[in-house]
Design a protein around this motif. Structure first.
Motif, short mmCIF file in Angstrom:
data_model
loop_
_atom_site.label_atom_id
_atom_site.label_comp_id
_atom_site.label_asym_id
_atom_site.label_seq_id
_atom_site.Cartn_x
_atom_site.Cartn_y
_atom_site.Cartn_z
N PHE A 179 0.84 -1.20 0.00
CA PHE A 179 0.00 0.00 0.00
C PHE A 179 0.88 1.26 0.00
O PHE A 179 0.63 2.21 -0.74
N ILE A 180 1.91 1.26 0.84
CA ILE A 180 2.80 2.43 0.91
C ILE A 180 3.50 2.65 -0.43
O ILE A 180 3.60 3.78 -0.92
N ASN A 181 3.94 1.55 -1.05
CA ASN A 181 4.58 1.68 -2.37
C ASN A 181 3.64 2.28 -3.40
O ASN A 181 4.02 3.15 -4.18
N LEU A 182 2.40 1.81 -3.38
CA LEU A 182 1.40 2.32 -4.34
C LEU A 182 1.10 3.79 -4.06
O LEU A 182 0.96 4.60 -4.97
N LEU A 183 1.05 4.11 -2.78
CA LEU A 183 0.78 5.50 -2.37
C LEU A 183 1.88 6.41 -2.91
O LEU A 183 1.61 7.46 -3.50
N LEU A 184 3.14 5.97 -2.73
CA LEU A 184 4.27 6.80 -3.15
C LEU A 184 4.34 6.92 -4.66
O LEU A 184 4.92 7.87 -5.18
N SER A 185 3.74 5.95 -5.37
CA SER A 185 3.74 6.07 -6.83
C SER A 185 2.43 6.67 -7.33
O SER A 185 2.21 6.80 -8.54
N GLY A 186 1.56 7.02 -6.40
CA GLY A 186 0.32 7.71 -6.76
C GLY A 186 -0.70 6.85 -7.50
O GLY A 186 -1.52 7.37 -8.25
N GLY A 223 14.72 6.19 8.06
CA GLY A 223 15.13 7.39 7.36
C GLY A 223 14.74 7.41 5.90
O GLY A 223 15.59 7.42 5.02
N SER A 224 13.45 7.36 5.62
CA SER A 224 12.98 7.39 4.24
C SER A 224 13.04 8.81 3.69
O SER A 224 12.94 9.79 4.43
N SER A 225 13.20 8.91 2.36
CA SER A 225 13.21 10.24 1.73
C SER A 225 11.79 10.80 1.65
O SER A 225 11.59 11.95 1.29
N HIS A 226 10.81 9.97 1.98
CA HIS A 226 9.42 10.43 1.96
C HIS A 226 8.90 10.69 3.37
O HIS A 226 7.72 10.45 3.64
N ALA A 227 9.78 11.15 4.23
CA ALA A 227 9.43 11.30 5.64
C ALA A 227 8.13 12.08 5.86
O ALA A 227 7.30 11.68 6.68
N ARG A 228 7.94 13.16 5.10
CA ARG A 228 6.77 14.00 5.32
C ARG A 228 5.47 13.24 5.03
O ARG A 228 4.51 13.28 5.79
N VAL A 229 5.48 12.54 3.91
CA VAL A 229 4.30 11.75 3.52
C VAL A 229 4.03 10.65 4.54
O VAL A 229 2.89 10.44 4.97
N LEU A 230 5.09 9.95 4.94
CA LEU A 230 4.93 8.84 5.88
C LEU A 230 4.44 9.32 7.24
O LEU A 230 3.63 8.68 7.90
N ASP A 231 4.94 10.48 7.62
CA ASP A 231 4.53 11.08 8.88
C ASP A 231 3.02 11.36 8.88
O ASP A 231 2.31 11.06 9.82
N ARG A 232 2.53 11.89 7.76
CA ARG A 232 1.10 12.17 7.64
C ARG A 232 0.28 10.89 7.54
O ARG A 232 -0.81 10.81 8.10
N LEU A 233 0.85 9.93 6.84
CA LEU A 233 0.15 8.64 6.73
C LEU A 233 0.00 8.03 8.12
O LEU A 233 -1.06 7.50 8.48
N PHE A 234 1.07 8.14 8.90
CA PHE A 234 1.05 7.60 10.26
C PHE A 234 -0.09 8.24 11.07
O PHE A 234 -0.87 7.55 11.74
N ASP A 235 -0.22 9.57 10.96
CA ASP A 235 -1.31 10.26 11.67
C ASP A 235 -2.68 9.83 11.14
O ASP A 235 -3.62 9.64 11.89
N ASP A 236 -2.74 9.70 9.81
CA ASP A 236 -4.02 9.32 9.18
C ASP A 236 -4.51 7.95 9.64
O ASP A 236 -5.70 7.75 9.82
#
Ligand SMILES: [Zn+2]
Length: 267
Positions: A179-186, A223-236
């Motif tokens: 799911f995270i991979n698909l999310l990062l590829s939109g 330490g992912s380069s998508h830290a901001r997205v992952l951080d929001r996903l975590f909250d979501d």
């Protein structure tokens, strides 16, 4: 006196249907440990024939007979000496036997040990009686894994799984990672397709979102380069778990989760 094993989910399911006097006509016990499978079956069988209260009371005549393995209303079926398989004629005999009234208890119980040792013909013979079980008869099938039986048999039985839920956890870890991979590829449509299977079960959805939150945290820690997205996903994910607790409509929750997740890339 036999006690219920440590698998608490199965134990509470079993206690529930015993205390509500709704013992299913057919149950499938799956588990790698034959002794544990048999113990669970014997516990249910004893409860079904017990004349005391609460059942199994452990002190009545029926409980005693069940404990020493000589209750006339509990029949154990297993492969005959030297045979590898349960024969069709054994199953036919069982079927005929099932229509005989109980000798002394309110139920008759048939425990089919090594049910996976029935070939297709034997399973189909059993299916006939599972489809239209005689009143007050209980069948308990024991197998290492339900996958060893025909789907038609499985669908007639209440499943009592003693298998470790490890494989299920792994399933969600894999699914969460995907799911995270698909999310990062939109890939919105692919995300929707992936989560589709969760629509049917709140418990599954809860497991998935809990695992998703752990996976997002794990990637952040690495330490992912998508830290901001992952951080929001975590909250979501916390938000989705809260929504799940409010009885939200499942298809709605899933489409919300997908569209919000897609939006994380743009936010
Ligand atoms: Zn009893």
């Amino acid at each position: 006196m036999i006690f219920l094993g440590e698998n608490s989910k199965v134990a509470s399911t079993v206690k529930n249907f015993i205390s509500s006097h709704r013992i299913p006509h057919a149950m499938l016990v799956e588990g790698e440990n034959n002794t544990a499978n048999l113990d669970l079956a014997l516990y249910i069988a004893t409860a079904a024939v017990c004349s005391g209260s609460p059942s199994p009371c452990g002190v009545c005549k029926d409980c005693h007979l069940a404990e020493v393995g000589s209750h006339p209303d509990i029949t154990r079926v297993s492969t005959l000496d030297g045979k590898k398989f349960l024969s069709v004629s054994q199953i036919r005999e069982l079927r005929a036997d099932a229509f005989v009234k109980a000798h002394q208890a309110t139920h008759r119980v048939f425990i089919i040990e090594d049910a996976h040792r029935m070939n297709e013909q034997a399973q189909n013979a059993l299916l006939k009686v599972l489809e239209e079980p005689p009143q007050s008869v209980v069948f308990i099938l024991l197998v290492p894994s339900k996958t060893m039986l025909l789907d038609t048999i499985i669908s007639r039985c209440v499943l009592l799984s003693l298998l470790e839920s490890k494989s299920d956890d792994n399933k969600y870890v894999e699914m969460a990672d995907e799911f995270i991979n698909l999310l990062l590829s939109g890939s919105e449509y692919e995300m929707l397709k992936l989560l589709n299977s969760l629509e049917k079960s709140r418990a599954d959805a809860e497991d998935f979102f809990t695992t998703l939150s752990a996976c997002a945290a794990e990637r952040l820690k690495k330490g992912s380069s998508h830290a901001r997205v992952l951080d929001r996903l975590f909250d979501d994910t916390k938000y989705y778990l809260d929504l799940l607790a409010t009885n939200i409509n499942m298809p709605l929750l899933i489409s919300l989760a997908v569209s919000r997740s897609k939006g994380l890339l743009d936010r």
